[in-house]
Design a protein around this motif. Structure first.
Motif, PDB file in Angstrom:
ATOM      1  N   UNK A  17       0.810  -1.213   0.000  1.00  0.00           N
ATOM      2  CA  UNK A  17       0.000   0.000   0.000  1.00  0.00           C
ATOM      3  C   UNK A  17       0.847   1.268   0.000  1.00  0.00           C
ATOM      4  N   UNK A  18       1.984   1.234   0.663  1.00  0.00           N
ATOM      5  CA  UNK A  18       2.817   2.432   0.764  1.00  0.00           C
ATOM      6  C   UNK A  18       3.345   2.874  -0.592  1.00  0.00           C
ATOM      7  N   UNK A  19       3.576   1.915  -1.498  1.00  0.00           N
ATOM      8  CA  UNK A  19       4.157   2.232  -2.800  1.00  0.00           C
ATOM      9  C   UNK A  19       3.112   2.424  -3.900  1.00  0.00           C
ATOM     10  N   UNK A  20       1.886   2.072  -3.614  1.00  0.00           N
ATOM     11  CA  UNK A  20       0.852   2.084  -4.644  1.00  0.00           C
ATOM     12  C   UNK A  20       0.589   3.492  -5.170  1.00  0.00           C
ATOM     13  N   UNK A  21       0.273   3.579  -6.447  1.00  0.00           N
ATOM     14  CA  UNK A  21      -0.094   4.876  -7.028  1.00  0.00           C
ATOM     15  C   UNK A  21      -1.482   5.303  -6.566  1.00  0.00           C
ATOM     16  N   UNK A  22      -2.283   4.347  -6.127  1.00  0.00           N
ATOM     17  CA  UNK A  22      -3.609   4.663  -5.590  1.00  0.00           C
ATOM     18  C   UNK A  22      -3.439   5.257  -4.193  1.00  0.00           C
ATOM     19  N   UNK A  23      -3.965   6.438  -3.983  1.00  0.00           N
ATOM     20  CA  UNK A  23      -3.829   7.087  -2.680  1.00  0.00           C
ATOM     21  C   UNK A  23      -2.452   7.649  -2.418  1.00  0.00           C
ATOM     22  N   UNK A  73      -7.019  -6.134  -3.202  1.00  0.00           N
ATOM     23  CA  UNK A  73      -7.572  -6.376  -1.868  1.00  0.00           C
ATOM     24  C   UNK A  73      -8.863  -5.617  -1.618  1.00  0.00           C
ATOM     25  N   UNK A  74      -9.148  -4.586  -2.399  1.00  0.00           N
ATOM     26  CA  UNK A  74     -10.388  -3.828  -2.205  1.00  0.00           C
ATOM     27  C   UNK A  74     -11.620  -4.698  -2.428  1.00  0.00           C
ATOM     28  N   UNK A 119     -12.333  -7.063  -0.849  1.00  0.00           N
ATOM     29  CA  UNK A 119     -12.813  -7.429   0.486  1.00  0.00           C
ATOM     30  C   UNK A 119     -13.857  -6.441   1.003  1.00  0.00           C
ATOM     31  N   UNK A 120     -13.905  -5.236   0.417  1.00  0.00           N
ATOM     32  CA  UNK A 120     -14.850  -4.206   0.867  1.00  0.00           C
ATOM     33  C   UNK A 120     -16.164  -4.261   0.094  1.00  0.00           C
ATOM     34  N   UNK A 121     -16.089  -4.449  -1.203  1.00  0.00           N
ATOM     35  CA  UNK A 121     -17.299  -4.651  -2.003  1.00  0.00           C
ATOM     36  C   UNK A 121     -16.905  -5.321  -3.321  1.00  0.00           C
ATOM     37  N   UNK A 122     -17.925  -5.818  -4.026  1.00  0.00           N
ATOM     38  CA  UNK A 122     -17.653  -6.547  -5.270  1.00  0.00           C
ATOM     39  C   UNK A 122     -18.033  -5.781  -6.512  1.00  0.00           C
ATOM     40  N   UNK A 123     -18.226  -4.459  -6.384  1.00  0.00           N
ATOM     41  CA  UNK A 123     -18.726  -3.663  -7.514  1.00  0.00           C
ATOM     42  C   UNK A 123     -17.777  -3.671  -8.715  1.00  0.00           C
ATOM     43  N   UNK A 163     -11.249 -12.719   0.838  1.00  0.00           N
ATOM     44  CA  UNK A 163     -11.103 -11.815  -0.302  1.00  0.00           C
ATOM     45  C   UNK A 163      -9.826 -10.988  -0.193  1.00  0.00           C
ATOM     46  N   UNK A 164      -9.528 -10.497   1.002  1.00  0.00           N
ATOM     47  CA  UNK A 164      -8.320  -9.693   1.211  1.00  0.00           C
ATOM     48  C   UNK A 164      -7.063 -10.502   0.910  1.00  0.00           C
ATOM     49  N   UNK A 165      -7.003 -11.715   1.421  1.00  0.00           N
ATOM     50  CA  UNK A 165      -5.839 -12.574   1.190  1.00  0.00           C
ATOM     51  C   UNK A 165      -5.663 -12.885  -0.292  1.00  0.00           C
ATOM     52  N   UNK A 166      -6.776 -13.151  -0.956  1.00  0.00           N
ATOM     53  CA  UNK A 166      -6.729 -13.471  -2.386  1.00  0.00           C
ATOM     54  C   UNK A 166      -6.255 -12.264  -3.183  1.00  0.00           C
TER      55      UNK A 166
END
Length: 412
Positions: A117-123, A342-343, A345-349, A387-390
């Motif tokens: 997450x620290x390196x991701x371009x998202x956020x 990993x998102x 895990x929050x919703x399947x949209x 879902x998060x692990x996957x």
């Protein structure tokens, strides 16, 4: 070859190496549910070796509890999973526990990648504000300490594409510093961006892999990626990947295969038998979600991507129609999947099933198949955690090819 597995997550990288005959000496992982997943997988392989998989089947069917299931397994197998957050305070304890497990055996390889997450371009704009205090940015330094401690012949370090452009608190590119750090420990190092879809994984997934090999060996790191190219192959479509799975409605669980014959790729790599279909569970969806999903699938079938601002007004829940308009996305049944993250895990949209009849987001097992986990791979301990692990995992099929390439470099 003996392997230490760091930042293990749900075990995708580990599974690929194990399939190629590597001995996993230990796993280090901070998430409790992921640790239980790893313990369950260790138990599976022990029971498989002892020809006692009926016990595993009893656990998956709910006939015995997790506690009773683990009691059937010698403690030395379960204790290979170390539940630690790798940090300055815990590092001595981790080394002590690993040493107790390793003993006098040679460590041939270290595999794993720190949280991305620290390196991701998202956020990234948000993360830039905390990079000076975010320990995840500098977890590679602990990876380096493990290299120094165990001097393995090789290592594999995996992370997100964003690491290629990430800059540290000095506004300097971090990747060259990571490479320099690993090289200082006596390794020839090379890196490359790999797309899983080019290696037969039914998913477009770009990840950065750093490979290091001891400088005193007559092999260079670049050769690893050159040899890996030999294992490129075409992927199968989502329709083929899911062909033998049952139809599921939103909120349902169906753990029985359909009568459809699995395609060869699935039969060989994913569907190990007719016994182990688990976690084929779909999220429940409200009426609004279902109406949106139906519109998204119909648009997809006509060759269009439906954006949030194009929804009927009665289906919108907020007035922001300028940003994040791609909130809903359907899988293309005639192609491979887009990247599972990993998102989910929050919703399947972002992972809507292509079948209008089913009108739902994908199940845990369908997500696991996209990541090429075998159907007998069980994720603990709830749907969200699974879902998060996957979503965080390295696709097993790619990991298998990485492991095979390394093995062939050492044993021609």
């Amino acid at each position: 070859m003996n392997i230490i597995d760091l930042f293990s997550g749900g075990g995708g990288l580990t599974e690929g190496f194990r399939q190629q005959g590597y001995n996993i000496m230990c796993h280090v992982e901070m998430d409790k549910n992921a640790c239980d997943t790893l313990k369950t997988r260790e138990a599976y392989y022990y029971l498989k070796e002892k020809k006692q998989l009926a016990i595993y089947a009893s656990y998956l069917s709910g006939e015995i509890s997790k506690v009773d299931f683990y009691r059937c397994i010698p403690a030395k197998y379960i204790s290979k999973v170390l539940n630690y957050q790798i940090s300055q305070n815990e590092f001595p304890n981790i080394i002590n526990d690993i040493n107790n497990l390793v003993g006098n055996k040679q460590v041939d390889g270290i595999i794993g990648g720190p949280p991305c997450q620290a390196y991701s371009t998202i956020g990234r704009a948000r993360n830039n504000q905390i990079k000076g205090t975010d320990e995840r940015v500098y977890l590679y330094k602990y990876y380096s300490l493990f290299l120094e401690e165990y001097t393995p012949n090789f290592f594999i370090f995996e992370n997100v594409k964003g690491l290629l452009s990430y800059k540290d608190i000095f506004d300097e590119e971090l990747l060259p510093k990571i490479i320099e750090e690993f090289e200082s420990k006596g390794y020839d190092v090379y890196y490359k961006l790999l797309n899983s879809a080019e290696y037969g994984v039914p998913q477009k997934r770009e990840r950065l892999f750093i490979f290091g090999i001891k400088k005193n060996l007559d092999i260079n790191a670049r050769a690893f990626f050159e040899k890996l190219l030999d294992y490129r192959e075409a992927y199968i479509s989502i329709n083929d990947l899911f062909f033998d799975l049952p139809e599921v409605n939103a909120g349902e669980t169906k753990n029985d295969y359909s009568k459809n014959t699995p395609v060869p790729f699935v039969k060989k790599n994913l569907r190990c038998s007719n016994k182990y279909l688990t976690l084929n569970t779909s999220r429940p969806n409200n009426r609004r979600d279902k109406m949106i999903y139906e519109l998204v699938v119909k648009a997809k079938n006509s060759g269009k991507r439906l954006k949030y601002n194009e929804l009927p007004n009665f289906l919108k829940t907020h007035k922001n129609e300028e940003y994040f308009l791609d909130r809903f996305k359907c899988l293309n049944e005639n192609e491979c999947s887009h990247t599972v993250v990993a998102h989910i895990s929050k919703d399947g949209h972002y992972y809507i099933h292509p079948s209008l009849r089913q009108n739902r987001s994908i199940t845990v097992r369908e997500a696991a198949r996209i990541q090429t986990f075998p159907d007998n791979y069980y994720f603990e301990s709830n749907r969200t955690s699974a879902f998060k692990q996957i979503g965080n995992a390295v696709p097993v099929y790619l990991a298998n090819k990485i492991a095979k390439t390394i093995r062939n470099m050492f044993y021609f």
